[in-house]
Design a protein around this motif. Sequence first.
Motif, short mmCIF file in Angstrom:
data_model
loop_
_atom_site.label_atom_id
_atom_site.label_comp_id
_atom_site.label_asym_id
_atom_site.label_seq_id
_atom_site.Cartn_x
_atom_site.Cartn_y
_atom_site.Cartn_z
N ARG A 1 -15.52 11.03 9.06
CA ARG A 1 -14.90 9.97 7.95
C ARG A 1 -13.50 10.80 7.26
N LEU B 1 -18.89 3.02 15.13
CA LEU B 1 -17.59 3.58 15.22
C LEU B 1 -16.57 2.69 16.56
N ALA C 1 -15.01 12.61 16.98
CA ALA C 1 -16.35 12.29 16.63
C ALA C 1 -17.53 12.62 17.54
N LEU D 1 -14.07 2.61 8.52
CA LEU D 1 -14.25 3.75 9.45
C LEU D 1 -14.80 4.92 8.58
N CYS E 1 -20.91 11.86 12.41
CA CYS E 1 -20.16 10.46 12.04
C CYS E 1 -19.57 10.65 10.61
N VAL F 1 -18.49 5.13 8.42
CA VAL F 1 -19.12 4.77 9.63
C VAL F 1 -20.41 5.64 9.81
N VAL G 1 -9.96 10.32 8.95
CA VAL G 1 -9.46 8.80 9.39
C VAL G 1 -8.04 8.83 8.77
N ARG H 1 -12.28 9.11 18.77
CA ARG H 1 -13.65 8.77 19.24
C ARG H 1 -14.06 10.08 19.93
#
Length: 384
Positions: A294, A323, A276, A314, A290, A317, A297, A273
């Motif tokens: 990706r 997210l 991102a 995810l 975002c 997203v 992930v 998080r």
Amino acid sequence: MNSTSTISRPLTIGPMVLDVPVVLAPMAGITNTAFRRLCREFGAGLYVCEMITSRALVERTPETMRLISHHETETPRSVQLYGVDPATVREAVTMIAAENLADHIDLNFGCPVPKVTRKGGGAALPWKRDLFRDIVESAVGAAGPIPVTVKMRKGIDPSHLTYLESARAAQGAGVASIALHARTASEYYSGHSDWDAIATLKDAVSDVPVLGNGDIWSAEDGLEMMRQTGCDGVVVGRGCLGRPWLFGDLAAAFRGESTRFRPTLGQVMQTFRRHAELLAEFFESEERGCRDIRKHVAWYFKGYPVGSDLRVRLATVESLEQLDELLATLDPSEPYPGADAEGPRGRAGHPKRTVLPDGWLDSHTIAGSHAKDLHEAELNTSGG
């Protein structure tokens, strides 16, 4: 050899002294300001930006000027420069020095991508000894007090190795360190890095630090590379994908500490998080940030109990709010999965014949049509 007392010494690169002898390798689309900042939050070392093409820098293309920017918390600021023309490289380095854009410049001679090598660039370029020497000398001469380093591969293929000759030339030109990705261009990222070649280079080059690159998947790998090869530092590339805490592990290892970061799923979620969020800040767009997260992930959640459906969601997203909603469905107390989360990551590819210009191997001197075609090798492609 006592590993902790022998290899936990600082790494000196020109005027820079790194308490932890670890360098983040430039990776296209990965080592932007967001990722570098995240890695710094876990550990110490030198964090190099995505590769900058010298021609694009001189032309001040908007994307290049954004890529070369550093957050105010980043110090020292490190830039990797790629170029095939000594005059353009000199102009780019002059610009970096005059405008105070970096504290360290690394020259890339390791890219194995076919669209670069087929024009004589990247890992193919050191075969032309005069051109390699001229580029390095031009950069060092223009940099002034800024240390210039080089990163290279072993050569084109096992029959056409270039690293020892190139390293001696670079040392003679006044570089501050030399890094070797101990694979040939034809190996791409496959197989195992030839650490013996790093040891051979260390024996051959005595006046500047030698850094080893290849197959650093854990802090123990970093210690072992230095123990086996005698190199002065390690360069970490794919091993930190989805694992920015690897730099914390390396810092602890080089301090002689046994503590390693073994994150729960909740800690991985928090780091993911945070990444991102930093990407959204870097791109000045939540949507673009975002989109960029990706591709991370699979790396972050490797080995953890995250179902395929959620992984797909995810990887599509579109906002931080979305997210957060997806991450909230996971159990943060899930423990570190051990070996399943370790080991190689990123695409290794397969050995392949290196594509070169016709007649490239006939001579070590650049001339004729090869000199004319080289400008087409200066593309915004990184690697090595």
